[in-house]
Design an enzyme around this catalytic site. Structure first.
Site, PDB file in Angstrom:
ATOM      1  CG  ASP A 179     -34.998  72.109 -38.105  1.00  0.00           C
ATOM      2  OD1 ASP A 179     -34.603  71.255 -38.929  1.00  0.00           O
ATOM      3  OD2 ASP A 179     -35.895  71.896 -37.279  1.00  0.00           O
ATOM      4  CG  ASN A 186     -30.508  64.347 -32.762  1.00  0.00           C
ATOM      5  OD1 ASN A 186     -29.449  64.454 -32.153  1.00  0.00           O
ATOM      6  ND2 ASN A 186     -30.995  65.337 -33.517  1.00  0.00           N
ATOM      7  CE  LYS A 201     -39.570  70.214 -40.664  1.00  0.00           C
ATOM      8  NZ  LYS A 201     -39.603  69.125 -39.650  1.00  0.00           N
ATOM      9  CB  CYS A 246     -29.583  29.280 -27.183  1.00  0.00           C
ATOM     10  SG  CYS A 246     -29.914  29.838 -25.505  1.00  0.00           S
TER      11      CYS A 246
END
Length: 809
Positions: free
Chosen positions: A468, A541, A492, A597
């Site tokens: 990590d 992720n 961590k 638009c």
């Protein structure tokens, strides 16, 4: 603002920062209620300590624990605070000090109960908001008495136990318990496309928008608040109960005296509290029921019967059936222990009888998490609680028959409560497994704790590798329980591995801080992947998940993926050898694209405005500068390229290097001020020239109706907070593009007020002149292109041989 909230909520700022992620889900009122809450937990085995851990981390005010049971090796496979050399004392006395370190704002203490009277001590029980009893026999008279006292004193009562792979939870929050928010979701809201009156005078609202294809998440009985309706103004500000009529329509009741609907309007769901009546334990035991396990349809009545039958056996015999003992199992199934509860199934009763003495870490983790949430619900009224009871079984985990070489007499040590279910051979297999865990956050901490308790990677050839790249923040401490305040700013993975080894010194665990991806294939190479038995992703992720998935499929390794988002979560098991679906094969939600638009003329949902903002950002801070850089690299080659013959590209270079090129930071502020004027004032005025508020379509209907919201200019207001943020942010970004130093001490708004703005020039014409406009644009485009080309050719000659200007994009 934060200080004002802290003062109002009576919560310290550091405490609020600690539970920041949780507060985003529960809200400030619920966070305050928890900080004032007081909870009593009976028994501190694996389940009890898991519950205590959960409520302490979520910010409970006080947690008191009663447990006079002596700590033993039997507890160590599920009670993570009983170390190798810490079995001298009661489970509560050993655990309380460690539990208190989880959250300095929570008062954690042990309550002694040497006489065993605490279960029926009215004075004691009535001093708490919620009382939780774990791992006792639900049929014991003292449990029923405890429930009666709690009910009488408006104290919430929860009972929970695990029996091998079986479990049960019972809630009694009293009569007329109020759930303030059933699901915690944002109130549904939307645009009224049309409002018709049916034959009975009822207003039928249509919310179907063909552009957005929105889904109506409202149901009969829900209530909505109506605003912005034209022609039926008496409805504005009113709250109406609805009746769903079809996929996109709902009725709001009689509106016959409200006039004619002329257009517009929005609805917003008004969430309603819900009253729930809980029954007492005494009444519940007469006819136990539970919510259905739809994953195992029809099994719930059988599970209820099996658990109550085994508890009846325990009450009559004084102990639970012995592990994998056929005589005890058959006796438990005999008529001697018949009960009129649920549905008898001999196979399930035997499975429970064989394994009920075991205490499994995964089971206590799962049930402990559930009970922790029920405690939160009981105090805050947030989210719908379990109504009376919940029964669970995971018999698919059990062996088909008694494990080979099974000998209860030889099962010793810290894993014995697990081994008496699965056998010694299975325990050795777990110990020799090697896994790669990616991520050491909230899920990673739980998984690593589970591995240590279960004995995974604790054998001679087993290992757990954890990587990590993140460091620990204060806001992590409310859910990543392996970390303490002294660990803030440390890595961590390193801290998590150290904590796991303190729980079980036998675990072979290695911490790494490398990014996982193509750039680290030299570290996580073929030899590394081939040494593993599987991988676990506990990260946030998608690209890394896909990378791990690709590796696991290639090397035929199982992969377990999991993730959480607020109150929602997912788990996916990928096993190439079993030919399961791989992670990459899941269909990703397609990126929604909106018509130009719609985004620039009549946005009506937040996604439209976000898309507009992103387009503006990319255009002003990326695309224009990219074209300018291309030109500066080689002006002559650029002018001969496709970009050099494109008017839009040439204009980007012109604006980036001439018209809008700043020299000082004050120039950047001036640019930001002019940009604000162009976007939010001049631009809206131009839009309203072509599409005025009273414009009608060919059919005669108002153009600005239904989902189309008529815009209005936003005048510059130097006292407005959002205006200040825009000027400051835009100035800083623009300065960064041109490597201009940012002057931190400058008065942004003072400088902006001195900007000489370009005069407003109307740039739109009426629709009937559209054809003429297109013809004029063709001539103008040719002239603009010639003008830009002439300037760029002159500049190209000057730039030859000169050093290039550095512009970032």
């Amino acid at each position: 603002k934060i200080n004002k909230i802290n003062k109002k909520m009576d919560i310290k700022s550091e405490q609020l920062e600690r539970v920041d992620r949780q507060t985003r889900v529960l809200g400030l009122e619920a966070t305050k209620a928890l900080s004032k809450g007081k909870c009593l937990i009976f028994n501190c085995g694996g389940l009890g300590v898991e519950i205590a851990k959960s409520v302490i981390l979520m910010g409970m005010g006080e947690v008191h624990i009663i447990d006079e049971n002596k700590a033993s090796e039997f507890d160590q496979s599920s009670q993570f605070f009983l170390g190798e050399e810490e079995l001298d004392g009661t489970r509560a006395s050993i655990s309380v000090e460690k539990l208190s370190k989880l959250n300095k704002y929570c008062i954690v203490k042990e309550i002694r109960d040497e006489d065993g009277d605490a279960y029926v001590d009215q004075k004691l029980l009535s001093s708490y908001d919620v009382v939780v009893i774990t791992d006792e026999n639900l049929l014991d008279d003292k449990i029923e008495k405890c429930n009666e006292i709690c009910r009488k004193n408006q104290v919430k009562f929860i009972y929970a136990t695990t029996l091998g792979v079986f479990a049960s939870v019972f809630n009694d929050f009293g009569d007329e318990f109020t759930v303030k928010d059933v699901n915690g979701e944002k109130p549904n809201e939307g645009v009224i496309i049309n409002l018709e009156i049916d034959e009975e005078g009822n207003g039928i609202i249509d919310v179907h928008d063909e552009e957005n294809e929105n889904v109506l998440h409202l149901y009969s009985g829900d209530k909505v608040k109506l605003v912005g309706i034209k022609g039926m103004e008496c409805l504005n500000g009113t709250t109406r109960s609805i009746t769903r009529t079809d996929m996109w329509k709902f009725s709001i009741g009689n509106v016959s005296d409200c006039g004619e609907y002329l257009g517009g309007g929005y609805y917003e769901e008004v969430k309603q509290p819900k009253q729930i009546n809980f029954c007492s334990l005494k009444d519940f035991l007469k006819a136990p029921t539970s919510s259905m396990d739809y994953g195992k349809f029809g099994s719930t009545p059988k599970v209820i019967h099996a658990i109550h039958r085994v508890l009846h056996y325990q009450k009559m015999k004084g102990s639970l059936p012995r592990p994998w003992n056929e005589d005890d199992a058959l006796e438990c199934c005999s008529s001697k222990f018949d009960i009129q509860v649920g549905e008898f199934d001999e196979t399930i009763v035997k499975q429970l009888a064989y394994t009920c003495r075991g205490k499994l870490n995964p089971m206590v983790t799962f049930i402990g998490g559930i009970v922790g949430q029920e405690i939160q619900k009981s105090i805050t009224g947030k989210f719908h609680p379990i109504h009376n009871s919940f029964y669970y079984e995971a018999t698919e985990c059990l062996p088909k028959s008694k494990p080979k070489n099974y000998n209860e007499a030889t099962i010793k040590g810290r894993y014995q409560s697990q081994a008496i279910i699965f056998g010694q051979d299975f325990q050795k297999i777990l110990a020799d497994k090697s896994y790669f865990m990616i991520g050491a956050g909230a899920l990673g901490c739980e998984l690593l704790k589970n591995f240590a308790m279960m004995g995974v990677g604790c054998g001679g050839s087993g290992k757990i590798v954890v990587t990590d790249m993140d460091s620990i923040e204060v806001s992590n401490l409310s859910r990543q329980f392996l970390f303490r305040e002294e660990h803030v700013s440390q890595m961590k993975s390193i801290c998590a591995v150290k904590a796991a080894k303190e729980m079980n010194p036998n675990i072979h665990c290695e911490a790494r801080i490398d990014r996982l991806g193509a750039e680290t294939q030299n570290i996580y190479n073929n030899e590394f992947w081939r040494s593993l038995n599987g991988a676990i992703t506990a990260l946030d992720n998608v690209p890394t998940r896909k990378y791990v998935d690709e590796k696991c499929v290639f090397y035929n390794l199982p992969m377990i993926d999991s993730g959480t988002l607020g109150t929602k979560a997912h788990v996916q098991v990928v096993d190439p050898l079993a030919k399961t679906e791989c992670y990459r094969s899941k269909k990703e939600q397609p990126v929604q694209e909106f018509a130009f638009c719609t985004v620039h003329v009549n946005p009506n949902i937040i996604e439209h405005t976000i898309t507009w903002a992103k387009n503006q950002f990319v255009g002003k801070f990326n695309q224009n500068i990219q074209q300018a850089n291309k030109y500066l690299e080689n002006p002559s080659r650029y002018l001969k390229s496709e970009d050099g013959n494109n008017l839009i590209s040439l204009e980007s270079v012109y604006y980036g290097l001439i018209k809008n090129k700043p020299s000082t930071f004050k120039d950047c502020i001036n640019w930001a001020r002019q940009t604000y004027q162009d976007l939010f004032d001049y631009g809206i005025r131009n839009l309203l020239l072509t599409y005025p508020e009273d414009k009608k379509t060919k059919s005669g209907a108002l153009f600005w109706s239904g989902s189309k919201r008529c815009p209005h200019p936003v005048p510059y207001d130097e006292a407005d907070e959002m205006t200040i943020m825009f000027i400051e942010s835009a100035s800083r970004h623009y300065a960064t593009l041109y490597n201009i130093p940012i002057e931190e001490q400058i008065d942004f708004m003072l400088e902006a007020s001195q900007t000489s703005l370009e005069e407003y020039v109307p740039q739109a014409v009426e629709d009937e002149e559209k054809k003429k406009e297109e013809e004029e644009e063709e001539e103008e485009e040719g002239e603009d292109k010639r003008r830009c080309l002439n300037w760029l050719r002159r500049e190209a000659q000057r730039e030859e041989g000169r050093s290039q200007c550095c512009i970032k994009s």
